[in-house]
Design a protein around this motif. Structure first.
Motif, PDB file in Angstrom:
ATOM      1  N   GLY A 179      27.325   0.109  39.029  1.00  0.00           N
ATOM      2  CA  GLY A 179      26.679  -1.180  39.219  1.00  0.00           C
ATOM      3  C   GLY A 179      26.976  -1.787  40.574  1.00  0.00           C
ATOM      4  N   PRO A 180      26.186  -2.775  41.001  1.00  0.00           N
ATOM      5  CA  PRO A 180      26.315  -3.345  42.339  1.00  0.00           C
ATOM      6  C   PRO A 180      27.569  -4.203  42.551  1.00  0.00           C
ATOM      7  CG  PRO A 180      24.649  -4.524  41.084  1.00  0.00           C
ATOM      8  CD  PRO A 180      25.037  -3.345  40.260  1.00  0.00           C
ATOM      9  N   VAL A 181      28.357  -4.442  41.496  1.00  0.00           N
ATOM     10  CA  VAL A 181      29.598  -5.203  41.662  1.00  0.00           C
ATOM     11  C   VAL A 181      30.738  -4.304  42.144  1.00  0.00           C
ATOM     12  CG1 VAL A 181      31.277  -6.705  40.504  1.00  0.00           C
ATOM     13  CG2 VAL A 181      28.875  -6.820  39.871  1.00  0.00           C
ATOM     14  N   ALA A 182      30.645  -2.993  41.885  1.00  0.00           N
ATOM     15  CA  ALA A 182      31.738  -2.060  42.194  1.00  0.00           C
ATOM     16  C   ALA A 182      32.184  -2.109  43.655  1.00  0.00           C
ATOM     17  CB  ALA A 182      31.335  -0.641  41.802  1.00  0.00           C
ATOM     18  N   PRO A 183      31.268  -2.172  44.638  1.00  0.00           N
ATOM     19  CA  PRO A 183      31.737  -2.241  46.038  1.00  0.00           C
ATOM     20  C   PRO A 183      32.613  -3.452  46.326  1.00  0.00           C
ATOM     21  CG  PRO A 183      29.420  -1.647  45.959  1.00  0.00           C
ATOM     22  CD  PRO A 183      29.801  -2.048  44.571  1.00  0.00           C
ATOM     23  N   PHE A 184      32.386  -4.549  45.623  1.00  0.00           N
ATOM     24  CA  PHE A 184      33.185  -5.753  45.850  1.00  0.00           C
ATOM     25  C   PHE A 184      34.601  -5.580  45.291  1.00  0.00           C
ATOM     26  CE2 PHE A 184      28.748  -6.931  45.879  1.00  0.00           C
ATOM     27  CZ  PHE A 184      28.652  -7.735  46.996  1.00  0.00           C
ATOM     28  N   ASP A 185      34.732  -4.844  44.202  1.00  0.00           N
ATOM     29  CA  ASP A 185      36.067  -4.540  43.677  1.00  0.00           C
ATOM     30  C   ASP A 185      36.828  -3.624  44.633  1.00  0.00           C
ATOM     31  OD1 ASP A 185      35.604  -6.042  41.384  1.00  0.00           O
ATOM     32  OD2 ASP A 185      34.789  -4.338  40.272  1.00  0.00           O
ATOM     33  N   ALA A 186      36.120  -2.644  45.208  1.00  0.00           N
ATOM     34  CA  ALA A 186      36.753  -1.760  46.196  1.00  0.00           C
ATOM     35  C   ALA A 186      37.188  -2.551  47.425  1.00  0.00           C
ATOM     36  CB  ALA A 186      35.787  -0.644  46.593  1.00  0.00           C
ATOM     37  N   ALA A 187      36.351  -3.501  47.853  1.00  0.00           N
ATOM     38  CA  ALA A 187      36.701  -4.342  49.006  1.00  0.00           C
ATOM     39  C   ALA A 187      37.961  -5.154  48.721  1.00  0.00           C
ATOM     40  CB  ALA A 187      35.533  -5.273  49.341  1.00  0.00           C
ATOM     41  N   HIS A 188      38.071  -5.646  47.504  1.00  0.00           N
ATOM     42  CA  HIS A 188      39.257  -6.421  47.101  1.00  0.00           C
ATOM     43  C   HIS A 188      40.531  -5.601  47.326  1.00  0.00           C
ATOM     44  CE1 HIS A 188      40.844  -9.539  43.997  1.00  0.00           C
ATOM     45  NE2 HIS A 188      41.816  -9.143  44.781  1.00  0.00           N
TER      46      HIS A 188
END
Length: 470
Positions: free
Chosen positions: A197-206
């Motif tokens: 899903g499109p939220v996964a990159p934001f978790d990786a950025a975190h």
């Protein structure tokens, strides 16, 4: 994967490899100082991690809001929230960086951006808006605190001034190029291959931002400016001091104007490239397209490294006119394609959704990659070159404050653009960006004339002083 995208990426990678090989063979600077090389490596690594935290989010910010069901007008308001936050609170943050320390400001960037990442898990406009406010402050800190810390620390350690341009070039090459490519590929893999899903990159950025924050905490020393001490001036004193410095030297004001005009075009482009390549809802591989942009940025930063390595032959104030002129031409390409673009009804849009890049989109993609070299090819040249100019003319003790004052007109312009984005055709938007870049060209021309006049006057004064002594 789209074959055209793979061909574009491979071509840009080959071009970058050739340029980097040529740059290394022709480099004239003696940077064998091991202490300096360790210092540069540390800064480039930290900067790369900070940029990775930003780039992981880049390809899917617009896509995430679309996924949550927001229309272009609502998405524009979310983007406005980020730029307005950067304009208002970012200026305060820049002043506090000069007053209380750039290391603290760098750590504040980590806190603000990771907070913004957390909000992306909520399909709620107000929560997402709060995340954009956090991200806006973080963006201001990213574009001021790190550069300010580097310039002050470089000077404090008495390193050769000519080496600073190489550090800027290396940080852009790795942070805005190599790391951005890895981030784009990682984001693409998380969303497309692993279907997270499109939220996964934001978790990786975190996670990446937290790692960078730990490195800053453990390896960086604090600095505040020329005297190395915490400033006693209040917030308003910092702001007024920065404004006096800008009024006193018109070259500083012109640097601010050029930065604002170029970045206004760049950030507007960031918002518009998705609808420009997919005007009828065609399926886009956002991560791969973003990776092509960043490979172009690597090519541009390699060119900038070559130019900055020989300042006597290639003067920044001369070649930046070419950068602005070429950037203006590249953003005229989508103007032509969208000038008479017909509106598609709902049924047509559904039919287009299964189609990839059209030939019009492919030509625009090539133009966008050229622009990115000024930020992916031309952007890659712009950033290290502008950093070098700022290091020469912006006062050290007020650097972060002045850099964030430069961003006020930038953020105001972008807010006005995005507020009207749902009602203004893409052709008009890109035409306006091209006009801004043309204005930057004329500002650079004026800057060059003032620089030449200053050098002539300085030479005359030295000659008169020598004559008086004799």
């Amino acid at each position: 994967m789209d074959g055209f995208l793979l061909l574009t990426f491979a071509s840009l990678a080959a071009l970058t490899a050739v340029l980097e090989l040529f740059k290394r063979r022709s480099s004239k600077l003696d940077t064998t100082n091991r202490e300096f090389l360790r210092f540069r490596a540390n800064y480039v690594l930290v900067y790369a991690l900070m940029m990775a935290g930003d780039w992981l989010q880049g390809p899917y910010v617009y896509a995430l809001y679309q996924y949550y069901g927001f229309d272009r007008g609502q998405i524009g308001r979310l983007f406005i929230g980020g730029f307005a936050s950067s304009m208002v609170f970012g200026t305060i943050a820049g002043s506090l960086a000069d007053k209380y320390g750039r290391k603290k400001a760098a750590l504040a960037y980590v806190v603000m951006y990771t907070s913004g990442c957390v909000t992306k898990h909520f399909n709620d406009f107000n929560v997402l808006l709060a995340g954009r406010l956090f991200s806006g402050v973080a963006t201001s800190l990213l574009n001021s605190a790190f550069e300010s810390w580097l310039v002050a620390e470089h000077s404090k350690r008495n390193y050769d001034d000519d080496w600073l341009g190489g550090t800027f070039s290396a940080s852009v090459f790795v942070g805005n190029g190599f790391m951005a490519i890895l981030s784009g590929l990682a984001a693409h893999t998380l969303v497309e291959a692993f279907s997270l899903g499109p939220v996964a990159p934001f978790d990786a950025a975190h996670a990446v931002l937290l790692l960078g924050g730990i490195l800053i905490l453990l390896t960086w020393t604090e600095n505040f400016g020329d005297d190395g001490k915490e400033s006693r001036a209040g917030f308003l004193g910092q702001i007024w001091g920065a404004m006096r410095a800008i009024r006193k030297d018109p070259k500083i004001a012109l640097l601010g104007a050029m930065q604002s005009l170029f970045e206004t075009s760049m950030y507007t482009f960031v918002f518009l490239w998705t609808p420009a390549l997919s005007p009828n809802g065609e399926h886009l591989e956002h991560g791969l397209i973003f990776t092509c942009f960043m490979m172009a940025c690597m090519a541009g930063s390699t060119i900038a490294g070559r130019l900055l390595s020989d300042p006597r032959r290639y003067q920044v104030s001369h070649y930046m006119k070419t950068v602005y002129g070429l950037a203006a031409l590249t953003l005229l390409v989508p103007v032509f394609f969208h000038w008479y673009a017909p509106r598609e009804d709902e049924e047509d849009s559904k039919a287009w959704a299964s189609i990839g890049l059209t030939w019009q989109a492919k030509l625009q993609l090539v133009a966008f990659c050229a622009f990115e070299a000024s930020d992916p090819v031309l952007v890659g040249v712009f950033w290290p070159s502008m950093m070098k100019l700022r290091s020469q003319y912006v006062p050290e003790d007020q650097r972060a404050t002045i850099l964030n004052l430069f961003r006020i007109p930038l953020n105001l312009f972008v807010c006005l653009v995005l507020y009207n984005v749902a009602n203004v055709p893409l052709s008009v938007m890109f035409g306006m960006c091209s006009l801004f870049l043309l204005l930057a060209f004329f500002c650079q021309h004026r800057f060059l004339l003032l620089s030449v006049r200053s050098r002539v006057q300085s030479t005359l004064r030295r000659g008169q002083a020598a004559g008086a002594r004799s």
